[in-house]
Design an enzyme around this catalytic site. Structure first.
Site, PDB file in Angstrom:
ATOM      1  N   GLN A 101      -0.323  33.969  30.904  1.00 33.89           N
ATOM      2  CA  GLN A 101       0.593  34.346  29.833  1.00 33.89           C
ATOM      3  C   GLN A 101       1.970  34.012  30.402  1.00 33.89           C
ATOM      4  OE1 GLN A 101       3.014  35.010  27.555  1.00 33.89           O
ATOM      5  NE2 GLN A 101       3.368  36.866  28.750  1.00 33.89           N
TER       6      GLN A 101
ATOM      7  N   SER B 260       6.471  30.886  40.394  1.00 34.95           N
ATOM      8  CA  SER B 260       7.615  30.662  39.501  1.00 34.95           C
ATOM      9  C   SER B 260       8.934  31.112  40.119  1.00 34.95           C
ATOM     10  CB  SER B 260       7.375  31.462  38.216  1.00 34.95           C
ATOM     11  OG  SER B 260       8.561  31.604  37.489  1.00 34.95           O
TER      12      SER B 260
ATOM     13  N   GLU C  70      10.913  32.732  38.571  1.00 35.78           N
ATOM     14  CA  GLU C  70      11.099  34.104  38.069  1.00 35.78           C
ATOM     15  C   GLU C  70      10.790  35.137  39.159  1.00 35.78           C
ATOM     16  OE1 GLU C  70      12.043  35.521  34.804  1.00 35.78           O
ATOM     17  OE2 GLU C  70      13.021  33.593  34.949  1.00 35.78           O
TER      18      GLU C  70
ATOM     19  N   TYR D 226       6.361  39.618  33.733  1.00 37.53           N
ATOM     20  CA  TYR D 226       5.887  38.266  34.083  1.00 37.53           C
ATOM     21  C   TYR D 226       6.233  37.955  35.546  1.00 37.53           C
ATOM     22  CZ  TYR D 226       5.807  33.195  34.470  1.00 37.53           C
ATOM     23  OH  TYR D 226       5.577  31.912  34.900  1.00 37.53           O
TER      24      TYR D 226
HETATM   25  P1  NDP Z   1       1.821  27.135  28.851  1.00 35.57           P
HETATM   26  O1  NDP Z   1       2.169  28.461  28.268  1.00 35.57           O
HETATM   27  O2  NDP Z   1       2.176  25.884  28.123  1.00 35.57           O
HETATM   28  O3  NDP Z   1       0.226  27.098  29.115  1.00 35.57           O
HETATM   29  C1  NDP Z   1      -0.480  28.239  29.508  1.00 35.57           C
HETATM   30  C2  NDP Z   1      -1.956  27.923  29.574  1.00 35.57           C
HETATM   31  O4  NDP Z   1      -2.665  29.100  30.001  1.00 35.57           O
HETATM   32  C3  NDP Z   1      -2.568  27.510  28.222  1.00 35.57           C
HETATM   33  O5  NDP Z   1      -3.506  26.491  28.427  1.00 35.57           O
HETATM   34  C4  NDP Z   1      -3.283  28.785  27.765  1.00 35.57           C
HETATM   35  O6  NDP Z   1      -4.405  28.552  26.929  1.00 35.57           O
HETATM   36  C5  NDP Z   1      -3.774  29.303  29.118  1.00 35.57           C
HETATM   37  N1  NDP Z   1      -4.139  30.716  29.056  1.00 35.57           N
HETATM   38  C6  NDP Z   1      -3.366  31.758  28.667  1.00 35.57           C
HETATM   39  N2  NDP Z   1      -4.064  32.888  28.688  1.00 35.57           N
HETATM   40  C7  NDP Z   1      -5.320  32.573  29.099  1.00 35.57           C
HETATM   41  C8  NDP Z   1      -6.524  33.307  29.294  1.00 35.57           C
HETATM   42  N3  NDP Z   1      -6.570  34.624  29.088  1.00 35.57           N
HETATM   43  N4  NDP Z   1      -7.638  32.658  29.703  1.00 35.57           N
HETATM   44  C9  NDP Z   1      -7.613  31.316  29.889  1.00 35.57           C
HETATM   45  N5  NDP Z   1      -6.504  30.555  29.721  1.00 35.57           N
HETATM   46  C10 NDP Z   1      -5.368  31.184  29.323  1.00 35.57           C
HETATM   47  O7  NDP Z   1       2.436  27.136  30.314  1.00 35.57           O
HETATM   48  P2  NDP Z   1       3.029  25.894  31.186  1.00 35.57           P
HETATM   49  O8  NDP Z   1       2.120  24.757  31.076  1.00 35.57           O
HETATM   50  O9  NDP Z   1       4.470  25.746  30.896  1.00 35.57           O
HETATM   51  O10 NDP Z   1       2.952  26.523  32.656  1.00 35.57           O
HETATM   52  C11 NDP Z   1       1.780  26.388  33.457  1.00 35.57           C
HETATM   53  C12 NDP Z   1       1.784  27.457  34.529  1.00 35.57           C
HETATM   54  O11 NDP Z   1       2.951  27.333  35.340  1.00 35.57           O
HETATM   55  C13 NDP Z   1       1.801  28.896  33.996  1.00 35.57           C
HETATM   56  O12 NDP Z   1       1.065  29.675  34.898  1.00 35.57           O
HETATM   57  C14 NDP Z   1       3.279  29.281  34.064  1.00 35.57           C
HETATM   58  O13 NDP Z   1       3.410  30.673  34.183  1.00 35.57           O
HETATM   59  C15 NDP Z   1       3.701  28.550  35.327  1.00 35.57           C
HETATM   60  N6  NDP Z   1       5.093  28.140  35.407  1.00 35.57           N
HETATM   61  C16 NDP Z   1       5.650  27.387  34.400  1.00 35.57           C
HETATM   62  C17 NDP Z   1       6.940  26.936  34.507  1.00 35.57           C
HETATM   63  C18 NDP Z   1       7.581  26.119  33.439  1.00 35.57           C
HETATM   64  O14 NDP Z   1       8.818  26.018  33.441  1.00 35.57           O
HETATM   65  N7  NDP Z   1       6.833  25.512  32.535  1.00 35.57           N
HETATM   66  C19 NDP Z   1       7.749  27.229  35.721  1.00 35.57           C
HETATM   67  C20 NDP Z   1       7.047  28.011  36.718  1.00 35.57           C
HETATM   68  C21 NDP Z   1       5.767  28.425  36.559  1.00 35.57           C
HETATM   69  P3  NDP Z   1      -4.322  28.567  25.306  1.00 35.57           P
HETATM   70  O15 NDP Z   1      -3.930  27.150  24.925  1.00 35.57           O
HETATM   71  O16 NDP Z   1      -5.704  28.927  24.899  1.00 35.57           O
HETATM   72  O17 NDP Z   1      -3.290  29.579  24.925  1.00 35.57           O
HETATM   73  P1  GDR Z   2      12.267  31.434  31.194  1.00 39.77           P
HETATM   74  O1  GDR Z   2      12.352  30.419  29.951  1.00 39.77           O
HETATM   75  O2  GDR Z   2      12.336  32.850  30.779  1.00 39.77           O
HETATM   76  O3  GDR Z   2      13.267  30.975  32.208  1.00 39.77           O
HETATM   77  O4  GDR Z   2      10.775  31.190  31.711  1.00 39.77           O
HETATM   78  P2  GDR Z   2      12.913  30.584  28.484  1.00 39.77           P
HETATM   79  O5  GDR Z   2      13.125  29.204  27.995  1.00 39.77           O
HETATM   80  O6  GDR Z   2      12.090  31.504  27.661  1.00 39.77           O
HETATM   81  O7  GDR Z   2      14.352  31.305  28.706  1.00 39.77           O
HETATM   82  C1  GDR Z   2      15.385  30.712  29.483  1.00 39.77           C
HETATM   83  C2  GDR Z   2      16.674  31.505  29.304  1.00 39.77           C
HETATM   84  O8  GDR Z   2      17.160  31.312  27.972  1.00 39.77           O
HETATM   85  C3  GDR Z   2      17.609  32.562  27.472  1.00 39.77           C
HETATM   86  N1  GDR Z   2      17.558  32.570  25.997  1.00 39.77           N
HETATM   87  C4  GDR Z   2      16.459  32.448  25.251  1.00 39.77           C
HETATM   88  N2  GDR Z   2      15.166  32.231  25.595  1.00 39.77           N
HETATM   89  C5  GDR Z   2      14.256  32.135  24.594  1.00 39.77           C
HETATM   90  N3  GDR Z   2      12.983  31.886  24.902  1.00 39.77           N
HETATM   91  N4  GDR Z   2      14.599  32.226  23.273  1.00 39.77           N
HETATM   92  C6  GDR Z   2      15.900  32.458  22.876  1.00 39.77           C
HETATM   93  O9  GDR Z   2      16.190  32.545  21.702  1.00 39.77           O
HETATM   94  C7  GDR Z   2      16.868  32.559  23.919  1.00 39.77           C
HETATM   95  N5  GDR Z   2      18.209  32.732  23.907  1.00 39.77           N
HETATM   96  C8  GDR Z   2      18.616  32.740  25.175  1.00 39.77           C
HETATM   97  C9  GDR Z   2      16.636  33.567  28.093  1.00 39.77           C
HETATM   98  O10 GDR Z   2      17.186  34.894  27.999  1.00 39.77           O
HETATM   99  C10 GDR Z   2      16.525  33.019  29.504  1.00 39.77           C
HETATM  100  O11 GDR Z   2      17.583  33.505  30.278  1.00 39.77           O
HETATM  101  C11 GDR Z   2      10.215  29.883  31.818  1.00 39.77           C
HETATM  102  C12 GDR Z   2       8.693  30.014  31.565  1.00 39.77           C
HETATM  103  O12 GDR Z   2       8.149  28.709  31.492  1.00 39.77           O
HETATM  104  C13 GDR Z   2       8.040  30.759  32.705  1.00 39.77           C
HETATM  105  O13 GDR Z   2       6.624  30.698  32.537  1.00 39.77           O
HETATM  106  C14 GDR Z   2       8.422  30.089  34.037  1.00 39.77           C
HETATM  107  O14 GDR Z   2       7.841  30.773  35.121  1.00 39.77           O
HETATM  108  C15 GDR Z   2       9.944  30.088  34.186  1.00 39.77           C
HETATM  109  O15 GDR Z   2      10.482  29.344  33.088  1.00 39.77           O
HETATM  110  C16 GDR Z   2      10.392  29.414  35.480  1.00 39.77           C
END
Ligand code: NDP
Ligand code: GDR
Length: 330
Positions: free
Chosen positions: A86, A128, A130, A152
């Site tokens: 998530q 992450s 985070e 998270y």
């Molecule tokens: P997404 O939210 O795009 O993808 C998440 C994936 O996890 C989806 O395939 C989703 O499946 C699956 N998933 C969620 N819940 C479950 C569950 N209960 N059982 C099985 N599968 C599940 O994330 P990203 O691709 O952006 O990120 C990939 C990973 O990297 C995540 O762990 C995220 O927290 C981490 N991360 C991401 C960053 C970013 O900036 N993108 C930065 C740092 C870390 P479904 O399609 O069915 O919902």
């Molecule tokens: P983040 O990404 O929380 O860094 O996590 P997100 O894009 O949700 O937020 C980045 C920053 O933007 C500010 N913000 C808003 N964010 C969202 N989503 N919607 C809004 O309307 C909005 N307005 C301002 C937020 O407060 C925040 O400061 C992402 C995810 O991919 C995580 O899974 C991953 O681990 C981290 O990046 C690194």
């Protein structure tokens, strides 16, 4: 013989880029997918539709051990990339229990299943930035203390320590990537980059009038997902398991992102962006900036995309997609 990899979260942004990358490297690629996604592939698996015929997909959820155990009993893997989670920080405040269950227990089930059944399989954990949260120093590196600011962030910090413990206690090849924000045209619409690029395009096309955002001053180190999956793979090709920060080394405010995305379409964001305090998080992370020197020196990794190129690609992709939707509606 080709290597065999398992990707959890294969339907997500990173999972789709990583699957493409591993297929290109000659891997046999397996994906763990929730049953609902397997049954509704048209709507739930859009990011991997173009490569689905080349993948082997297994139905499982990260929410219980037997589900994970069953997949690991059926097939031997050389590498496991644990991306399923998530991943939406805002949602983790709304439902912290689901976030903790999926992100912490899901990681634990996978690590324990591998220990029981396939201890030689190399393991990547999607850590992450985070985890740094209210960062104690800037830029953040592998040695910077963690101070997570959301359920998270706490779940990812626990996943990181679980991964470290399986490495130290059982000698397994377990690595964590501490990845800073990375985006792409495949980013979910709930994340701020995609919310902005899609809204800017829809405003340009006359489909929407304004964009409501929360904290415009938050700063993030934004890279491109296609660059970041190369680093995940490189970590599992090392001679010893280790943890790495992956980042661009540049930070921008949400406000800068608005300026760039609207500017790409010849618009001034001041005319359309409204702040809505209801979108602020109970606790936000104000500034993230990564130092990826270790990844550069040990993995030979560096990003290819600049922030400007990333935003331009996302805006252009949203423009094309929305124009197609308009044509289909006409
Ligand atoms: P997404 O939210 O795009 O993808 C998440 C994936 O996890 C989806 O395939 C989703 O499946 C699956 N998933 C969620 N819940 C479950 C569950 N209960 N059982 C099985 N599968 C599940 O994330 P990203 O691709 O952006 O990120 C990939 C990973 O990297 C995540 O762990 C995220 O927290 C981490 N991360 C991401 C960053 C970013 O900036 N993108 C930065 C740092 C870390 P479904 O399609 O069915 O919902
Ligand atoms: P983040 O990404 O929380 O860094 O996590 P997100 O894009 O949700 O937020 C980045 C920053 O933007 C500010 N913000 C808003 N964010 C969202 N989503 N919607 C809004 O309307 C909005 N307005 C301002 C937020 O407060 C925040 O400061 C992402 C995810 O991919 C995580 O899974 C991953 O681990 C981290 O990046 C690194």
């Amino acid at each position: 013989m080709s290597k065999c990899a398992l990707i959890t979260g294969i339907t997500g942004q990173d999972g789709s880029y990583l699957a493409e990358y591993l297929l290109d490297q000659g891997y046999e690629v397996h994906g763990l997918m929730r049953r609902v996604a397997l049954e509704n592939q048209e709507s739930r698996a859009g990011r991997i539709r173009h490569i689905a015929a080349r993948l082997r997909l297994h139905s499982a959820t990260l929410e219980n051990y037997p589900s994970v155990f069953q997949v690991l009993s059926k097939q031997r893997f050389d590498e496991c990339y644990h991306l399923g989670a998530q991943s939406y920080v805002t949602d983790s405040f709304a439902d912290s229990f689901t976030t903790m269950n999926v992100n912490i227990n899901g990681t634990h089930y996978l690590l324990e299943g591998l220990r029981q059944l396939q201890p030689a399989c190399r393991f990547y954990f999607a850590g992450s930035s985070e985890m740094f949260g209210k960062a104690h120093e800037s830029p953040q590196r592998e040695t910077t203390p963690f101070h997570p600011r959301s359920p998270y962030g706490i779940s990812k910090t626990t996943g990181y320590y679980l991964t470290q413990n399986y490495r130290e206690a059982y000698g397994m090849f377990c690595c964590s990537g501490i990845l800073f924000n990375h985006e792409s045209p495949r980013r979910g619409f709930e994340f701020v980059t995609r919310k902005i690029t899609n809204a800017a395009v829809r405003i340009k096309l006359g489909l929407e009038k304004e964009l409501r955002l929360g904290n415009l001053e938050a700063s993030r180190d934004w890279g491109h997902a296609a660059d970041y999956v190369r680093a995940m793979h490189a970590m599992l090709q090392q001679s010893k398991p280790d943890d790495f920060v992956v980042a661009t080394g540049q930070t921008y405010r949400v406000r800068d992102l608005c300026e760039l995305a609207f500017g790409e379409l010849g618009l001034d964001y001041h005319d359309y962006v409204r702040t809505d305090p209801g979108l602020n998080r109970p606790a936000d992370v104000e500034l993230l900036l990564g130092d990826a020197s270790k990844a550069k020196n040990q993995l030979g990794w560096s990003p290819r995309y600049s922030f400007k190129e990333l935003v331009k690609e996302m805006v252009q992709a949203d423009l094309e997609r929305n124009r197609e939707l308009q044509r289909a509606a006409d």
